[in-house]
Design a protein around this motif. Sequence first.
Motif, PDB file in Angstrom:
ATOM      1  N   LEU A 125       0.502  -1.008   0.140  1.00 37.20           N
ATOM      2  CA  LEU A 125       0.394  -0.011   0.276  1.00 37.20           C
ATOM      3  C   LEU A 125       0.360   1.102   0.402  1.00 37.20           C
ATOM      4  N   ARG A 126       2.172   0.791  -0.274  1.00 37.33           N
ATOM      5  CA  ARG A 126       3.257   2.467  -0.014  1.00 37.33           C
ATOM      6  C   ARG A 126       3.104   2.807  -1.617  1.00 37.33           C
ATOM      7  N   PRO A 127       3.473   4.393  -1.623  1.00 32.50           N
ATOM      8  CA  PRO A 127       3.206   4.877  -2.585  1.00 32.50           C
ATOM      9  C   PRO A 127       4.089   4.493  -4.032  1.00 32.50           C
ATOM     10  N   GLU A 128       5.252   4.409  -3.630  1.00 29.69           N
ATOM     11  CA  GLU A 128       6.048   3.326  -4.883  1.00 29.69           C
ATOM     12  C   GLU A 128       5.480   2.083  -5.074  1.00 29.69           C
ATOM     13  N   ASN A 129       5.374   1.545  -3.861  1.00 30.83           N
ATOM     14  CA  ASN A 129       4.327  -0.199  -4.610  1.00 30.83           C
ATOM     15  C   ASN A 129       3.146   0.017  -5.299  1.00 30.83           C
ATOM     16  N   LEU A 130       2.428   0.457  -5.263  1.00 32.55           N
ATOM     17  CA  LEU A 130       0.966   1.184  -5.451  1.00 32.55           C
ATOM     18  C   LEU A 130       1.683   1.881  -6.910  1.00 32.55           C
ATOM     19  N   ALA A 131       2.057   2.802  -7.485  1.00 31.02           N
ATOM     20  CA  ALA A 131       3.107   2.933  -8.868  1.00 31.02           C
ATOM     21  C   ALA A 131       3.563   1.740  -9.840  1.00 31.02           C
ATOM     22  N   ARG A 132       3.797   0.667  -8.571  1.00 33.42           N
ATOM     23  CA  ARG A 132       4.451  -0.003  -9.723  1.00 33.42           C
ATOM     24  C   ARG A 132       3.739  -0.680 -10.559  1.00 33.42           C
ATOM     25  N   SER A 133       2.496  -0.979  -9.453  1.00 31.61           N
ATOM     26  CA  SER A 133       1.090  -1.441  -9.876  1.00 31.61           C
ATOM     27  C   SER A 133       0.604  -1.180 -10.805  1.00 31.61           C
ATOM     28  N   LEU A 134       0.546   0.372 -10.985  1.00 36.18           N
ATOM     29  CA  LEU A 134      -0.144   0.983 -11.833  1.00 36.18           C
ATOM     30  C   LEU A 134       0.588   1.191 -12.820  1.00 36.18           C
ATOM     31  N   TRP A 135       1.826   0.669 -12.929  1.00 33.42           N
ATOM     32  CA  TRP A 135       2.504   0.022 -14.338  1.00 33.42           C
ATOM     33  C   TRP A 135       1.682  -0.579 -14.605  1.00 33.42           C
ATOM     34  N   ARG A 136       2.880  -1.690 -14.306  1.00 29.09           N
ATOM     35  CA  ARG A 136       1.748  -3.231 -14.636  1.00 29.09           C
ATOM     36  C   ARG A 136       0.598  -3.699 -15.090  1.00 29.09           C
ATOM     37  N   PHE A 137      -0.516  -2.701 -14.574  1.00 30.27           N
ATOM     38  CA  PHE A 137      -1.860  -2.914 -14.750  1.00 30.27           C
ATOM     39  C   PHE A 137      -1.836  -1.967 -16.042  1.00 30.27           C
ATOM     40  N   LEU A 138      -1.347  -0.991 -16.119  1.00 33.11           N
ATOM     41  CA  LEU A 138      -1.196  -0.604 -17.625  1.00 33.11           C
ATOM     42  C   LEU A 138      -0.674  -1.557 -19.209  1.00 33.11           C
ATOM     43  N   SER A 139       0.770  -1.849 -18.831  1.00 37.64           N
ATOM     44  CA  SER A 139       2.159  -2.714 -19.003  1.00 37.64           C
ATOM     45  C   SER A 139       0.100  -4.457 -19.685  1.00 37.64           C
ATOM     46  N   ILE A 140      -0.536  -4.691 -19.114  1.00 39.12           N
ATOM     47  CA  ILE A 140      -0.689  -5.530 -19.119  1.00 39.12           C
ATOM     48  C   ILE A 140      -2.259  -5.535 -20.225  1.00 39.12           C
ATOM     49  N   LEU A 141      -2.908  -4.038 -19.661  1.00 42.28           N
ATOM     50  CA  LEU A 141      -3.691  -3.459 -20.607  1.00 42.28           C
ATOM     51  C   LEU A 141      -3.703  -3.040 -21.784  1.00 42.28           C
ATOM     52  N   LEU A 142      -2.241  -2.606 -22.300  1.00 42.96           N
ATOM     53  CA  LEU A 142      -1.530  -2.592 -23.245  1.00 42.96           C
ATOM     54  C   LEU A 142      -1.396  -3.995 -24.200  1.00 42.96           C
ATOM     55  N   VAL A 143      -1.378  -4.880 -23.764  1.00 43.48           N
ATOM     56  CA  VAL A 143      -0.958  -6.362 -24.543  1.00 43.48           C
ATOM     57  C   VAL A 143      -2.200  -6.566 -24.600  1.00 43.48           C
ATOM     58  N   MET A 144      -3.675  -6.569 -23.712  1.00 48.55           N
ATOM     59  CA  MET A 144      -4.272  -7.295 -24.164  1.00 48.55           C
ATOM     60  C   MET A 144      -4.855  -6.537 -25.168  1.00 48.55           C
ATOM     61  N   ALA A 145      -4.896  -4.729 -25.618  1.00 46.06           N
ATOM     62  CA  ALA A 145      -5.758  -4.376 -26.674  1.00 46.06           C
ATOM     63  C   ALA A 145      -4.894  -4.655 -27.880  1.00 46.06           C
ATOM     64  N   VAL A 146      -3.316  -4.986 -27.809  1.00 46.31           N
ATOM     65  CA  VAL A 146      -2.653  -5.177 -28.950  1.00 46.31           C
ATOM     66  C   VAL A 146      -2.747  -6.267 -29.269  1.00 46.31           C
ATOM     67  N   GLY A 147      -3.295  -6.833 -28.389  1.00 48.70           N
ATOM     68  CA  GLY A 147      -3.369  -8.531 -28.847  1.00 48.70           C
ATOM     69  C   GLY A 147      -4.018  -9.352 -29.198  1.00 48.70           C
ATOM     70  N   THR A 148      -5.552  -8.252 -28.334  1.00 49.59           N
ATOM     71  CA  THR A 148      -6.924  -8.861 -29.092  1.00 49.59           C
ATOM     72  C   THR A 148      -7.325  -8.074 -30.841  1.00 49.59           C
ATOM     73  N   ALA A 149      -6.747  -6.614 -30.450  1.00 51.56           N
ATOM     74  CA  ALA A 149      -6.462  -5.986 -32.112  1.00 51.56           C
ATOM     75  C   ALA A 149      -5.829  -7.271 -33.030  1.00 51.56           C
ATOM     76  N   LEU A 150      -4.983  -7.671 -33.315  1.00 53.70           N
ATOM     77  CA  LEU A 150      -3.990  -8.643 -34.165  1.00 53.70           C
ATOM     78  C   LEU A 150      -5.159  -9.977 -34.067  1.00 53.70           C
ATOM     79  N   ILE A 151      -5.193 -10.111 -33.161  1.00 53.69           N
ATOM     80  CA  ILE A 151      -6.117 -11.411 -33.378  1.00 53.69           C
ATOM     81  C   ILE A 151      -7.461 -11.421 -34.603  1.00 53.69           C
ATOM     82  N   LEU A 152      -8.698  -9.841 -34.150  1.00 49.97           N
ATOM     83  CA  LEU A 152      -9.430  -9.442 -34.573  1.00 49.97           C
ATOM     84  C   LEU A 152      -8.871  -9.229 -36.162  1.00 49.97           C
TER      85      LEU A 152
END
Length: 600
Positions: free
Chosen positions: A195-222
């Motif tokens: 719950l510390r700010p630096e760890n939350l920032a890393r979690s947010l970065w991983r969240f956005l990275s996963i979301l980007l991979v999902m978007a690119v993969g979905t577009a490619l498969i479609l």
Amino acid sequence: MLRASAPRQLRWLLSARQALGRPLQRMLLPLALGLLLALVALVALAQINLGENLTGGNGRTIPDGVNRFGEIEVTEVTSPIDGEVLFKIASPTVLDRSQVVEGQHPVEQRAREIQARVELAAVERQMDGDSLRVEKATLNNVMVITARDDKHSRPLVLASVTNADANYYGLPVEEVAETWRLGLEKEIRDFSYRLRPENLARSLWRFLSILLVMAVGTALILLIKNRIRRRQQVLQTRLDTCLESLRQNDATPAEEGSEGRNDNLNETTLKTVRLRRRLGLWGLWQWLFFWMLLVLLYGGTYLLIGQLPGQATLTRSLVDVPLKLLTVWFCATLAIRFSIRLLDRFEARWLDRQASRGGDGSQSKRLRLRFSTILDAGRGLLVVVISVAGLLSVLGVLGVPSSSILAISGLLGLAISFGAQNLVRDLVNGFLILAEDQFAIGDVINVGGYSGAVERLNLRVTQLRSADGEFITLPNSTISQVKNLTRNWSRVNVSVDVDVDSDPDLALAVTRRTGEQLQQDPDWGGLIVAPPAVLGIDAIGHGGMRVTIWIDTAPGQHWAVSREFRLRLLRDLHQAGIRLGSPRQTYLGQPPQLEAFQDP
């Protein structure tokens, strides 16, 4: 002449029976394999949900995740934060959970209480990791593990260590308590650090990275799926063209001896089978990319939720029932596609052998039509069996007890037996029609006062097209007696009344010569399978002498041959000076007195 043609017809019937019987026996193998695959799928899908749902919903059932070892029951305690297993706990065996005696605590209830208290300490109170103190204590002569920090001075009891726990581990109570204490302390402290700010920032970065991979993969498969769909549309257009050509060929009876036409028919049939196989292959790729997209979205959602602190309960719910339902869906569709693919490969191999053998065109067309009808029925049967297996597994996953499933199945069976008797009779009679080869698509039949060409045949109905263009649908249960007018061969039965004063020998000779000339004609001889047989004079009456002739033709060609023969016979009779018979009446007695009717 009749005696000479009979052995030829007998040999034709025997060869046709053998030709129809051998493919039917060979086709039983892939059908049996498909049904076996459906049975294996049923067993495999039924094993997806083990535990309470398979044995019923009574209190004597062992819940999912609980193992019984004689007098103790054991289950896992998972973290409410990340879903990882913290440790195992044990409790005395509870035989009937519907009637729990006071003082008994089922092991799964203890596990839920420990998880709730850990969630209270870590998520709700958000105890500080630096000042956190997880300790052992004794409460009412029971070893317990407590947690407190500078903000929460009153200890919170996280778990109790009982003699059943010590007996399961084979260690003293103090050692078991120490092991649990270290694990609980690490769990709460790690969540505090997340719950510390630096760890939350890393979690947010991983969240956005996963979301980007999902978007690119979905577009490619479609994009890939869209290109596959376009390819399928092109192949489907070609397939529709071939099917239309086959339908036009089926509407026109095959002529014996027309080898070029037969070769073209075989080539079109093989092309149709290859196009279907290619469509099936592209459909398999479409199906695989669909599941790749589904796995990408499902797995990505699971990872996204995993980046949110304290959402272990939600992530566990994603891997429980939804994952089981997806597994059932995947196994059922895979079994259906594999079974249909097996039948398609068998059909392609059989058609290749038939094309290489060649043979009579009408017989080849009949075999092909019968095979397509039986295979379509087999595909439908496999789809129904596997779908029912998947439905039963889905009910089990959703928590419907197996006893309830059996009761519902029994009620449905009883309702079907009373309310769908005609449907069952249709299916049984339709199967017998196909198995006994009573008629096939393209045959002209007379059944129940209706006559027409068979355009569609399945296990439930037979659909005819009459000579007037009427589309007639007959349930198979109403078909008891069938007149097949185009089975193996057809016959022209022509009777002509000639004048009684004509020379009978000349009339018979003219009729016989007309039949022989028709058989020798290159345009019509290929349609006649046996020499015409003049039976003689069948009747003598006041209308004249009745001369009868039989001409055996290829299946369905007797109408055309009959019309041509009548035209030629009429011309030949006129040239020979033989008149057609006409009714004669002779009046005897005095002519009527006309004077009585004159005016006075």
